[in-house]
Write a protein that holds these residues in place. Structure first.
Motif, PDB file in Angstrom:
ATOM      1  N   MET A   1       0.821  -1.201   0.000  1.00 15.86           N
ATOM      2  CA  MET A   1       0.000   0.000   0.000  1.00 15.86           C
ATOM      3  C   MET A   1       0.865   1.264   0.000  1.00 15.86           C
ATOM      4  SD  MET A   1      -2.941   1.241  -0.143  1.00 15.86           S
ATOM      5  CE  MET A   1      -4.382   1.835   0.597  1.00 15.86           C
ATOM      6  N   CYS A   2       1.930   1.277   0.806  1.00 14.90           N
ATOM      7  CA  CYS A   2       2.797   2.452   0.861  1.00 14.90           C
ATOM      8  C   CYS A   2       3.465   2.688  -0.493  1.00 14.90           C
ATOM      9  CB  CYS A   2       3.839   2.313   1.959  1.00 14.90           C
ATOM     10  SG  CYS A   2       4.789   3.834   2.155  1.00 14.90           S
ATOM     11  N   GLU A   3       3.812   1.601  -1.196  1.00 12.92           N
ATOM     12  CA  GLU A   3       4.433   1.765  -2.518  1.00 12.92           C
ATOM     13  C   GLU A   3       3.510   2.565  -3.441  1.00 12.92           C
ATOM     14  OE1 GLU A   3       5.787  -0.754  -6.457  1.00 12.92           O
ATOM     15  OE2 GLU A   3       5.676  -1.823  -4.550  1.00 12.92           O
ATOM     16  N   VAL A   4       2.242   2.236  -3.456  1.00 13.69           N
ATOM     17  CA  VAL A   4       1.282   2.919  -4.321  1.00 13.69           C
ATOM     18  C   VAL A   4       1.186   4.391  -3.940  1.00 13.69           C
ATOM     19  CG1 VAL A   4      -1.156   3.041  -4.978  1.00 13.69           C
ATOM     20  CG2 VAL A   4      -0.025   0.824  -4.785  1.00 13.69           C
ATOM     21  N   LYS A   5       1.066   4.673  -2.652  1.00  9.48           N
ATOM     22  CA  LYS A   5       0.962   6.060  -2.189  1.00  9.48           C
ATOM     23  C   LYS A   5       2.242   6.832  -2.471  1.00  9.48           C
ATOM     24  CE  LYS A   5      -2.411   5.309   1.482  1.00  9.48           C
ATOM     25  NZ  LYS A   5      -2.655   5.372   2.921  1.00  9.48           N
ATOM     26  N   THR A   6       3.390   6.198  -2.267  1.00 11.70           N
ATOM     27  CA  THR A   6       4.670   6.859  -2.517  1.00 11.70           C
ATOM     28  C   THR A   6       4.827   7.164  -4.000  1.00 11.70           C
ATOM     29  OG1 THR A   6       5.660   5.712  -0.638  1.00 11.70           O
ATOM     30  CG2 THR A   6       7.171   6.705  -2.210  1.00 11.70           C
ATOM     31  N   ARG A   7       4.562   6.183  -4.837  1.00 14.29           N
ATOM     32  CA  ARG A   7       4.634   6.391  -6.296  1.00 14.29           C
ATOM     33  C   ARG A   7       3.746   7.560  -6.714  1.00 14.29           C
ATOM     34  NH1 ARG A   7       6.249   2.612 -10.130  1.00 14.29           N
ATOM     35  NH2 ARG A   7       7.063   0.667  -9.313  1.00 14.29           N
ATOM     36  N   ALA A   9       2.628  10.118  -4.957  1.00 13.41           N
ATOM     37  CA  ALA A   9       3.151  11.406  -4.483  1.00 13.41           C
ATOM     38  C   ALA A   9       4.312  11.885  -5.349  1.00 13.41           C
ATOM     39  CB  ALA A   9       3.583  11.298  -3.024  1.00 13.41           C
ATOM     40  N   PHE A  10       5.213  10.982  -5.702  1.00 12.71           N
ATOM     41  CA  PHE A  10       6.397  11.392  -6.455  1.00 12.71           C
ATOM     42  C   PHE A  10       6.121  11.570  -7.945  1.00 12.71           C
ATOM     43  CE2 PHE A  10       8.595  10.489  -2.594  1.00 12.71           C
ATOM     44  CZ  PHE A  10       9.755  11.249  -2.646  1.00 12.71           C
ATOM     45  N   LEU A  11       5.133  10.891  -8.471  1.00 14.48           N
ATOM     46  CA  LEU A  11       4.848  10.998  -9.899  1.00 14.48           C
ATOM     47  C   LEU A  11       3.823  12.074 -10.217  1.00 14.48           C
ATOM     48  CD1 LEU A  11       4.851   7.216 -10.879  1.00 14.48           C
ATOM     49  CD2 LEU A  11       6.659   8.904 -11.284  1.00 14.48           C
ATOM     50  N   GLU A  12       2.940  12.370  -9.267  1.00 12.63           N
ATOM     51  CA  GLU A  12       1.884  13.342  -9.541  1.00 12.63           C
ATOM     52  C   GLU A  12       2.172  14.739  -9.005  1.00 12.63           C
ATOM     53  OE1 GLU A  12      -1.905  11.824  -8.343  1.00 12.63           O
ATOM     54  OE2 GLU A  12      -1.790  10.117  -9.722  1.00 12.63           O
ATOM     55  N   GLU A  13       3.066  14.854  -8.055  1.00 13.55           N
ATOM     56  CA  GLU A  13       3.374  16.162  -7.482  1.00 13.55           C
ATOM     57  C   GLU A  13       4.707  16.651  -8.033  1.00 13.55           C
ATOM     58  OE1 GLU A  13       3.116  16.140  -3.181  1.00 13.55           O
ATOM     59  OE2 GLU A  13       1.518  14.649  -3.268  1.00 13.55           O
ATOM     60  N   ASP A  14       4.763  17.936  -8.350  1.00 15.04           N
ATOM     61  CA  ASP A  14       6.006  18.515  -8.850  1.00 15.04           C
ATOM     62  C   ASP A  14       7.113  18.323  -7.823  1.00 15.04           C
ATOM     63  OD1 ASP A  14       7.746  19.944 -10.534  1.00 15.04           O
ATOM     64  OD2 ASP A  14       7.253  21.828  -9.532  1.00 15.04           O
ATOM     65  N   ILE A  15       6.844  18.749  -6.600  1.00 14.79           N
ATOM     66  CA  ILE A  15       7.767  18.547  -5.477  1.00 14.79           C
ATOM     67  C   ILE A  15       6.932  18.012  -4.320  1.00 14.79           C
ATOM     68  CG2 ILE A  15       9.361  19.608  -3.843  1.00 14.79           C
ATOM     69  CD1 ILE A  15       9.861  21.784  -6.005  1.00 14.79           C
ATOM     70  N   PRO A  16       7.103  16.754  -3.966  1.00 12.46           N
ATOM     71  CA  PRO A  16       6.313  16.194  -2.867  1.00 12.46           C
ATOM     72  C   PRO A  16       6.650  16.853  -1.524  1.00 12.46           C
ATOM     73  CG  PRO A  16       7.313  14.462  -4.196  1.00 12.46           C
ATOM     74  CD  PRO A  16       7.939  15.753  -4.616  1.00 12.46           C
ATOM     75  N   TRP A  36      11.647  -0.305  -7.860  1.00 10.59           N
ATOM     76  CA  TRP A  36      10.709   0.803  -8.027  1.00 10.59           C
ATOM     77  C   TRP A  36      11.182   2.059  -7.305  1.00 10.59           C
ATOM     78  CZ3 TRP A  36       8.183   3.571  -4.328  1.00 10.59           C
ATOM     79  CH2 TRP A  36       8.095   3.021  -3.052  1.00 10.59           C
ATOM     80  N   GLN A  37      11.870   1.912  -6.149  1.00  7.44           N
ATOM     81  CA  GLN A  37      12.355   3.092  -5.429  1.00  7.44           C
ATOM     82  C   GLN A  37      13.417   3.822  -6.240  1.00  7.44           C
ATOM     83  OE1 GLN A  37      13.464   2.554  -1.313  1.00  7.44           O
ATOM     84  NE2 GLN A  37      11.558   1.508  -0.837  1.00  7.44           N
ATOM     85  N   ILE A  38      14.313   3.077  -6.849  1.00  2.00           N
ATOM     86  CA  ILE A  38      15.346   3.709  -7.668  1.00  2.00           C
ATOM     87  C   ILE A  38      14.690   4.367  -8.884  1.00  2.00           C
ATOM     88  CG2 ILE A  38      17.434   3.296  -9.024  1.00  2.00           C
ATOM     89  CD1 ILE A  38      17.748   2.954  -5.917  1.00  2.00           C
ATOM     90  N   GLU A  39      13.778   3.657  -9.506  1.00  3.25           N
ATOM     91  CA  GLU A  39      13.103   4.154 -10.705  1.00  3.25           C
ATOM     92  C   GLU A  39      12.293   5.423 -10.425  1.00  3.25           C
ATOM     93  OE1 GLU A  39       9.192   2.683 -12.985  1.00  3.25           O
ATOM     94  OE2 GLU A  39      10.799   1.191 -12.888  1.00  3.25           O
ATOM     95  N   VAL A  40      11.549   5.435  -9.336  1.00  2.00           N
ATOM     96  CA  VAL A  40      10.615   6.530  -9.060  1.00  2.00           C
ATOM     97  C   VAL A  40      11.209   7.635  -8.184  1.00  2.00           C
ATOM     98  CG1 VAL A  40       8.383   7.085  -7.984  1.00  2.00           C
ATOM     99  CG2 VAL A  40       8.631   5.002  -9.333  1.00  2.00           C
ATOM    100  N   ASN A  43      16.901  10.851  -7.410  1.00  2.00           N
ATOM    101  CA  ASN A  43      17.104  12.235  -7.866  1.00  2.00           C
ATOM    102  C   ASN A  43      15.810  13.052  -7.898  1.00  2.00           C
ATOM    103  OD1 ASN A  43      19.914  12.255  -8.151  1.00  2.00           O
ATOM    104  ND2 ASN A  43      19.765  11.260 -10.141  1.00  2.00           N
ATOM    105  N   ARG A  44      14.863  12.728  -7.030  1.00  2.00           N
ATOM    106  CA  ARG A  44      13.619  13.491  -6.906  1.00  2.00           C
ATOM    107  C   ARG A  44      13.577  14.110  -5.510  1.00  2.00           C
ATOM    108  NH1 ARG A  44       8.873  12.575  -9.445  1.00  2.00           N
ATOM    109  NH2 ARG A  44       8.487  14.626  -8.586  1.00  2.00           N
TER     110      ARG A  44
END
Length: 107
Positions: A1-7, A9-16, A36-40, A43-44
């Motif tokens: 569940m946290c993976e989905v929420k984290t993804r 936040a980082f993919l939909e928000e300019d700066i989380p 997935w952590q490295i991918e998403v 550098n964010r």
């Protein structure tokens, strides 16, 4: 569940800001992170809002540095540390923290 929420936040928000981070995020060696952590997340930069939580004797000092009562920490999973996100700086305002996220750390 946290993976989905984290993804999200980082993919939909300019700066989380205060993104939901996985458990043990800042105590996981980078070479042991799920792909997935490295991918998403790599550098964010993101901002964590930290409120005063110490002894009353340190309260005055906290508010001298962070007048609103909140410290805005800018962090980034960028390899600067082997097992946690790198601290890019701590700021007294969200605006300053966001500026750091956009322009990178002062070093």
């Amino acid at each position: 569940m946290c993976e989905v929420k984290t993804r999200k936040a980082f993919l939909e928000e300019d700066i989380p800001v205060n993104p939901p981070l996985p458990e043990y995020f800042n105590s996981t060696p980078n070479d042991q992170r799920p792909e997935w952590q490295i991918e998403v997340l790599w550098n964010r930069p993101f901002v964590e809002m930290i409120s005063f939580f110490g002894n009353a004797e340190f309260r005055e000092d906290w508010y001298r540095h962070w007048p609103s009562g909140i410290r805005y920490d800018v962090r980034c999973l960028d390899g600067g540390a082997w097992d946690r996100s790198t601290c890019w700086g701590m700021y007294p305002t969200l605006a300053e923290a966001l500026e750091c996220c956009k322009n990178g750390p002062m070093w």
